[in-house]
Design an enzyme around this catalytic site. Structure first.
Site, PDB file in Angstrom:
ATOM      1  N   SER B 136       0.710  -1.351   0.150  1.00 25.24           N
ATOM      2  CA  SER B 136      -0.056  -0.180  -0.132  1.00 25.24           C
ATOM      3  C   SER B 136       0.890   1.312  -0.025  1.00 25.24           C
ATOM      4  O   SER B 136       0.257   2.313  -0.194  1.00 25.24           O
ATOM      5  CB  SER B 136      -0.832  -0.026   0.981  1.00 25.24           C
ATOM      6  OG  SER B 136      -0.345   0.507   2.370  1.00 25.24           O
ATOM      7  N   LYS B 173       1.272   4.450   7.113  1.00 24.37           N
ATOM      8  CA  LYS B 173       0.531   5.357   6.369  1.00 24.37           C
ATOM      9  C   LYS B 173       0.860   6.563   6.429  1.00 24.37           C
ATOM     10  O   LYS B 173       1.586   6.855   7.276  1.00 24.37           O
ATOM     11  CB  LYS B 173      -1.049   5.227   6.670  1.00 24.37           C
ATOM     12  CG  LYS B 173      -1.741   3.881   6.329  1.00 24.37           C
ATOM     13  CD  LYS B 173      -2.014   3.535   5.042  1.00 24.37           C
ATOM     14  CE  LYS B 173      -2.516   2.272   4.977  1.00 24.37           C
ATOM     15  NZ  LYS B 173      -2.014   0.817   5.402  1.00 24.37           N
TER      16      LYS B 173
END
Lengths: 215, 215
Positions: B136, B173
């Site tokens: 990701s 993230k």
DNA sequence: AGAAATCCCAAACATATTTCTGCTTTTTTA
DNA sequence: TAAAAAAGCAGAAATATGTTTGGGATTTCT
């Protein structure tokens, strides 16, 4: 000569304020009373008085006895009319000093004044207000010169913005409770968290419930 | 005691400079020699000498005879001495688990091993390393199997890539702070942002400072 | 109109602050 | 290793700066 008002300041006061502001912009440090006096062609004493008025009206901050410490506060909004309605219940909240949102500042118990706050905004409990100095909480929308209203309580939750004493000095910070450590977090990247995990001299005064901008 | 140099400044000079810098950041005006002296527990005279040296080396500016007029100059980038091999300081960083850059994976505290990283690459602080699993964050150059080094800190800035816990699971993230919301953004169009604005179970573990590709 | 606030002044006062002098010790450099 | 630079100190001079005192003139508020 007529002394007209703008933003609650007289012409003279505005002139002094502008001079200070321009000086800081140009030099990076604030002027002395004498320097202002020379620019405006008035005496030091007059300037001193104007600075006192500007401070009282919360346009600037100063440090007693310290040179070149004038700070310009963000302008309070143009006079807001006080709403009067019988559905509003105003509560008196004493202003008891200045609190640091930067370096901790001693919070003495000298009452500076009082403000009225609608109870619906702060709920029930025992409250006091502190004037904020510094910029360490700007990311939380709390600016130099703002008043913060604190609800007295000895405990707070993770993430609460609290007023706390560290070594007899008051400071306003966000509380961060991790697994085994307690931090006070500024809301400004310029400053570092304060670890209060094992500090005996750390005490929570209360939780911030709202901020008030007073003219 | 050896007085090592960094940026052309001696330790003492750097200490004075930092004191000045911190003071200005916190108070909005520069300190007096006396104030610096009190902070550093040396005499005013010594501070005065250090300020002279700092001025000569163009780290600060001052106005002769005027109080609180120290200005900090942006560091001269020029003389970056090539580091000798004996100036490389390796720091041990524990690898404590696997972190998701996809679906969150539990980050246990089991140490998997250790790596050595040059301190100049990561600065000072407390660090740990995590092995990345998933894709990701590929648009940020972080690939499956990479090691990321995280600096422990409870607070991060907008845009930082952070390691965070959500409901006891760790994820890597990019942090996005809007006016009133907090998001964790993947760096891969396949995945969606995670809104953590009101999640009590959200906690920042630290900020990513570098990645290490281990073959 | 009268009281209160504003605006300005001169002259000092008190202290904050920079700057100088002279000297000791340690560290770095040539 | 000797000279130079850095670091420190005590004490005081010099001046910059905030603050006080005691006015006078004008404007604003009630």
């Amino acid at each position: 000569m007529t002394v007209s008002r703008q933003n609650g300041l007289t012409e003279s006061q505005a002139k002094v304020l502008k001079t200070v502001s321009d000086f800081i912009a140009e030099n990076g440090y604030s002027p002395t009373a004498k320097e202002i006096a020379e620019i405006l062609n008035i005496t030091q004493t007059s300037v001193f008085e104007q600075l006192e008025r500007l401070e009282k009206k919360r346009y600037i901050t100063r440090q007693k006895g310290a040179a070149r410490t004038i700070g310009i506060l963000s302008q309070p909004e143009n006079e807001k009319p006080v709403k009067k309605s019988d559905s509003v219940k105003l509560v008196k909240v004493p202003i008891i000093g200045t609190i640091a949102a930067g370096a901790p500042i001693f919070a003495d118990e000298n009452m500076e004044g009082e403000i009225l706050v609608d109870e619906s905004n702060i709920g029930k409990g025992r409250f006091f207000a502190l004037r904020v100095r510094g910029d360490s909480m700007i990311n939380a929308g709390i600016n130099n010169g703002d008043l913060v209203i604190i609800k007295r309580q000895p405990l707070a939750e993770n993430g609460d913005i609290i007023a706390a004493l560290i070594d007899s000095e008051a400071t306003l910070k966000r509380l961060s409770l991790t697994d085994d450590e307690v931090f006070l977090l500024p809301e400004n990247e310029k400053y570092s968290p304060i670890n209060v995990t094992c500090r005996e001299d750390f005490k929570i005064l209360g939780k911030m419930v709202t901020t008030v901008t007073v003219l």
